[in-house]
Design a protein around this motif. Sequence first.
Motif, PDB file in Angstrom:
ATOM      1  N   ASP A  22       0.827  -1.200   0.000  1.00  0.00           N
ATOM      2  CA  ASP A  22       0.000   0.000   0.000  1.00  0.00           C
ATOM      3  C   ASP A  22       0.867   1.259   0.000  1.00  0.00           C
ATOM      4  OD1 ASP A  22      -2.795   0.971   0.299  1.00  0.00           O
ATOM      5  OD2 ASP A  22      -1.922   1.936   2.067  1.00  0.00           O
ATOM      6  N   THR A  73      -9.491  -3.992   3.745  1.00  0.00           N
ATOM      7  CA  THR A  73      -9.566  -2.528   3.832  1.00  0.00           C
ATOM      8  C   THR A  73      -8.880  -1.997   5.085  1.00  0.00           C
ATOM      9  OG1 THR A  73     -11.749  -2.750   4.857  1.00  0.00           O
ATOM     10  CG2 THR A  73     -11.693  -2.358   2.499  1.00  0.00           C
ATOM     11  N   ARG A 103     -10.840   3.050   2.225  1.00  0.00           N
ATOM     12  CA  ARG A 103     -10.213   2.057   1.350  1.00  0.00           C
ATOM     13  C   ARG A 103     -11.210   1.122   0.680  1.00  0.00           C
ATOM     14  NH1 ARG A 103      -4.564  -0.223   3.759  1.00  0.00           N
ATOM     15  NH2 ARG A 103      -3.683   1.781   4.302  1.00  0.00           N
TER      16      ARG A 103
END
Lengths: 329, 329
Positions: free
Chosen positions: A88, B99, B105
């Motif tokens: 990420d 998420t 997200r």
Amino acid sequence: MARTTLRDVAAAAGVSVSTASRALAGNPAISPGTRERVRACAEQLNYRPNAQARALRSSRTNIIGLTVPSLVNPFFAGMAHAIQQEADRHGLSTIISSTSEDPARLSTSLEVLTSQQVDGLIAVPYNGTEQAFTRVPMPTVLVDRELPTAGLPTVATDPAPGITAAVDHLLDNGHRRIGYLSGPVTTSTGVRRLAAFEEACDSRGVRERSIHHGGFDHSIGFAGTLELLDRGVEAIIAGDTMMSIGALEACHAQRIALGRDLALIGFDDNATMRLQAAPVSVIDQDVAEMGRRALHLLLDLMSGHSPPEPITIPTTLIIRPSSDFTRRR
Amino acid sequence: MARTTLRDVAAAAGVSVSTASRALAGNPAISPGTRERVRACAEQLNYRPNAQARALRSSRTNIIGLTVPSLVNPFFAGMAHAIQQEADRHGLSTIISSTSEDPARLSTSLEVLTSQQVDGLIAVPYNGTEQAFTRVPMPTVLVDRELPTAGLPTVATDPAPGITAAVDHLLDNGHRRIGYLSGPVTTSTGVRRLAAFEEACDSRGVRERSIHHGGFDHSIGFAGTLELLDRGVEAIIAGDTMMSIGALEACHAQRIALGRDLALIGFDDNATMRLQAAPVSVIDQDVAEMGRRALHLLLDLMSGHSPPEPITIPTTLIIRPSSDFTRRR
């Protein structure tokens, strides 16, 4: 026959190399008709993009694939979390597939992630699955378990420092009869940890050792612990997270007080090990660091760098009351 | 404006409906040029395939997508495992995205799985994320958390039976000062569980209740437990798995003996709750059943059946020594 190059594809499609490159990358600046024609030529000529082209393509999906042996094993959950967090930070999304500790499912898992055209792959393999990796076209990194003949960059840990320290610690505490819950020989970690235990015992002259040949499941740790207790061990080292949980289950079921009736050393740190009346000593692998290093290796590969040397991180022993009998003397 | 049909697309591309259908399904019997032309027309006319067409397409990837809020939360790990096992029984592979408990997200996660052309999707949503689901073209089922205005089939649990039984059980054990670790209002589960706790207390005349407004993280459960103890509670109910683990961490750190110094009731069952000197009572959700039902709902949708009614599974209270003070009387 010489390998087909992007130049061959461009010539066949009657476009420039730059147009062919952008067409294959799905660039919308190239008309749909041209894109389709270039793709058809590439397919016909059996064109396989090289690392650099793959790196170019990686700018397209920005997704990496991860295949783990289990979703419910806290060690692999922690690894997946660490890899996802680091990916990420580099603008990459992660999709995860699990093989449920079934070596036969690794091929399916790799096929699924390959079909999803991920830009790169991080996998936890089983022994004997080299063949399945030959069909993976994208940059691939192995983590946790090794597969030397596959020739893939790998991040693993060295079990010897932690296991040797564990055996020494048990001997310091006066235990001679040591039991070991071993992982399966279908994994490099199962094989290497058992070898490290045997070698530590050999070099220290520990003859009264008992080995339970198990697998990476808590029920196996439970049954194995009961068996080792029957054989009269004074101490148990568990060879992975799930067997460590199973060993704890057996001790609770038998009302065995850790650090008094039995010394227990688990593998991998997690909340269940820490949250005990006698918190459990563990051989720790620093799973977050493993995940980060694996992601960085993959980024290197995806940038077209040549495969780096394998990374081996040493294990360490964290001593807690479950194995520390000096407290009661 | 009337909805664009496959017939409209076929007419625009100058092919038969059958050819258009096969072209859109990527059937290699149709020439690349025709496939590209039909796709371009479909795009131009904003054609959206109906459920039956989607079901047809499902025979192509045989992969479903799952988005969960966390990989390290054992509840969602158990859910992902259950969904994957059941999908596997139906010949479907599963890819998972997380998420990391960040509502922002969810859009990315849904985009990633959509771009992967999964045949169907199972998602754990956050409040206020309806918009993100309008862009998902494939059959979608929600699980655990609800999002009523999204109009998607949902499998959730009813927190009231378990929480009401927990309050009654604590009152039976003589506790009047009850603390509650609440989940965040960004989730339906956080909101509904808090409402169930308030209602159970109201209807039983429990005035000395203390609420810590928290989040789904163990560090929040840890801090919240210390705060509730400072406020003098005799009993604590934790509103989710991660806060239950945090509550246990706080009790271990403070050397609080559960079932003697404090009554603790956790949410969701797992090894950490069971493997305690005083095993921890829990409000249980039967996560495996939730996963199976969600997958079956998705299979129904993917077969073109109309969306079924929401499924609500009752929670139950499992009583263990952590809250059972009758033993010491």
